[in-house]
Design an enzyme around this catalytic site. Structure first.
Site, PDB file in Angstrom:
ATOM      1  N   LYS A  84       8.382  56.278  27.513  1.00  0.00           N
ATOM      2  CA  LYS A  84       7.942  57.528  26.719  1.00  0.00           C
ATOM      3  C   LYS A  84       6.208  57.631  27.299  1.00  0.00           C
ATOM      4  O   LYS A  84       6.384  58.757  27.441  1.00  0.00           O
ATOM      5  CB  LYS A  84       7.965  57.443  25.507  1.00  0.00           C
ATOM      6  CG  LYS A  84       9.355  57.759  25.010  1.00  0.00           C
ATOM      7  CD  LYS A  84       9.225  58.116  23.709  1.00  0.00           C
ATOM      8  CE  LYS A  84      10.723  58.777  22.931  1.00  0.00           C
ATOM      9  NZ  LYS A  84      11.708  57.397  22.746  1.00  0.00           N
ATOM     10  N   GLU A 106       5.945  66.529  18.272  1.00  0.00           N
ATOM     11  CA  GLU A 106       7.165  65.960  17.352  1.00  0.00           C
ATOM     12  C   GLU A 106       7.517  64.667  17.417  1.00  0.00           C
ATOM     13  O   GLU A 106       7.369  64.086  18.625  1.00  0.00           O
ATOM     14  CB  GLU A 106       8.435  66.954  17.544  1.00  0.00           C
ATOM     15  CG  GLU A 106       9.604  66.508  18.585  1.00  0.00           C
ATOM     16  CD  GLU A 106       8.909  66.461  19.876  1.00  0.00           C
ATOM     17  OE1 GLU A 106       7.950  67.088  20.158  1.00  0.00           O
ATOM     18  OE2 GLU A 106       9.175  65.667  20.793  1.00  0.00           O
ATOM     19  N   SER A 373      15.247  50.937  28.953  1.00  0.00           N
ATOM     20  CA  SER A 373      14.059  52.090  28.752  1.00  0.00           C
ATOM     21  C   SER A 373      13.113  51.470  27.713  1.00  0.00           C
ATOM     22  O   SER A 373      12.140  52.139  27.893  1.00  0.00           O
ATOM     23  CB  SER A 373      14.753  53.117  28.016  1.00  0.00           C
ATOM     24  OG  SER A 373      15.668  52.903  26.868  1.00  0.00           O
TER      25      SER A 373
END
Ligand SMILES: *Cc1c(COP(=O)(O)O)cnc(C)c1O
Length: 388
Positions: A84, A106, A373
């Site tokens: 991310k 968010e 990930s």
């Protein structure tokens, strides 16, 4: 720039949001033409995020399964423990360039909130995160983490009090504050141009992986496997391989308690075309056409829609989408931990679970490349709870 992905994507928003998105698109297009912007982005990826992340040959797991060779793209080794941060650093640089002093975002479980608060702290930006009130309770540790990083966390009490409503809330807040505020969206979802922007900042994953597999194996992989929540780590891996026709591409969604139950998040596998969060994509809907709540043991895969490019890649059959259950993911989580000494995020474990099924069916000279990930430290408690 792609406005749509076939019939998916687009921009389903009120006029004020459309105006803000227009400003964003222009700034983005201008930024990516500027070598200085690219240089700055690469600089932070290298020195702050810790890229390139390694491509690791999981010899133990491959030999144990007795089939294809399995490689892991180690996004778990990035700063903050997942992919991310690639996107948050990229979008913050864009925000700065646009002269914005504040960012809002968010978050569901808090992973994107933490990555945003991290980048905001480093670049000296004011940061406010919107999180569903229920999610705030479920993820107290991440709330503290965001606050420690200097962000303000605001609970969203409307609707389901979870991620789906936090997105709508954040978009509404953005319109009110547009002059000085940048909305930092966390996955390859939402209205155009967000899916394209997020893919742009995440495609470094696939670009590196391609170069690394060629260095180590002298050829491209036979399969790419990545988990799909909103779809950002998956599209980040896939993007650079889309034109390599011999590379098979597989996204893995959360089958939760099983595809035959209501408790899953398999939007591509079982969903229908809908409009959600400003884009046309696929969501699971009930008999009246309302978007159904989704479920997964993994908070990061628990999103009611999916990035429009994935709906398109499924439609054109360039990629296929499978699903792994909670149980399969937990088994894969334990297997990778015990066989390779790598504790994967429960999200990533869905991709590992699929590869564990696939590898033994393939000859030993085939190659599967999994996008790992994120790391699983955050999930240890949830796994303990599940096993009890
Ligand atoms: C957030 C998250 C995901 C899911 O998001 P995508 O946009 O689908 O990549 C997957 N893995 C990890 C580790 C995450 O934190």
């Amino acid at each position: 720039m792609e406005f749509q992905f076939g019939e998916f994507g687009g921009q389903f928003v009120p006029p004020q949001v459309a105006a803000a998105l227009q400003e964003l698109e222009e700034a983005f297009l201008e930024a990516i033409q500027d070598p200085e912007f690219d240089k700055e982005f690469r600089h932070y990826l290298k020195h702050y995020v810790g890229r390139p992340s390694p491509l690791y040959y999981a010899r133990n797991l491959s030999e144990k399964l007795g089939g294809a060779k399995i490689y892991l793209k180690r996004e778990d080794l990035n700063h903050t423990g997942a992919h991310k941060i690639n996107n948050t650093v990229g979008q913050i640089l864009l925000a700065k360039r646009m002269g914005k002093s504040k960012v809002i975002a968010e978050t569901g479980a808090g992973q994107h909130g933490v990555a945003t608060a991290t980048a905001a702290a480093m670049f000296g930006m004011d940061c406010e995160i919107f999180q569903g009130a229920i999610d705030m309770e479920r993820q107290r540790l991440n709330v503290f983490r965001m606050e420690m990083l200097g962000a303000k966390v605001t609970g969203v009490t409307q609707g389901t009090k979870t991620l789906a409503d936090a997105v709508d809330y954040a978009i509404n807040e953005w319109i009110k504050r547009i002059d000085d505020t940048f909305y930092l969206l966390g996955s390859a979802v939402g209205p155009h141009p967000y899916p394209t922007i997020v893919r742009y900042f995440q495609k470094v994953i696939g670009e590196e992986a391609k170069q690394q597999i060629i260095e180590q194996e002298g050829r491209l992989p036979d399969y790419l496997v990545a988990c799909v929540g909103g779809g950002s780590n998956a599209i980040g891996l896939f993007a650079d391989f889309l034109d390599d026709e011999d590379v098979r591409i597989i996204g893995v969604e959360a089958a939760g308690k099983g595809l035959e139950t209501k408790d899953h998040a398999a939007t591509l596998t079982l969903g229908k075309e809908t409009v959600i969060h400003g884009m046309r994509t696929k969501s699971v809907v009930d008999d009246d056409g309302n978007i159904s709540p989704v479920y997964s043991i993994s908070a990061g895969l628990d999103y009611p829609g999916v990035g429009p490019e994935h709906a398109f890649l499924q439609f054109t059959k360039r990629a296929t989408y499978a699903a792994a259950t909670d149980k399969e993911a937990v088994d894969a989580f334990l297997e990778l931990s015990q066989v390779e000494g790598i504790i994967p995020a429960i999200e990533s474990s869905h991709a590992v679970a699929h590869a564990i099924k696939l590898a033994p069916t393939l000859p030993k000279d085939q190659i599967i490349l999994i996008n790992l990930s994120g790391r699983g430290d955050k999930d240890v408690e949830a796994i303990e709870h599940y096993l009890k």
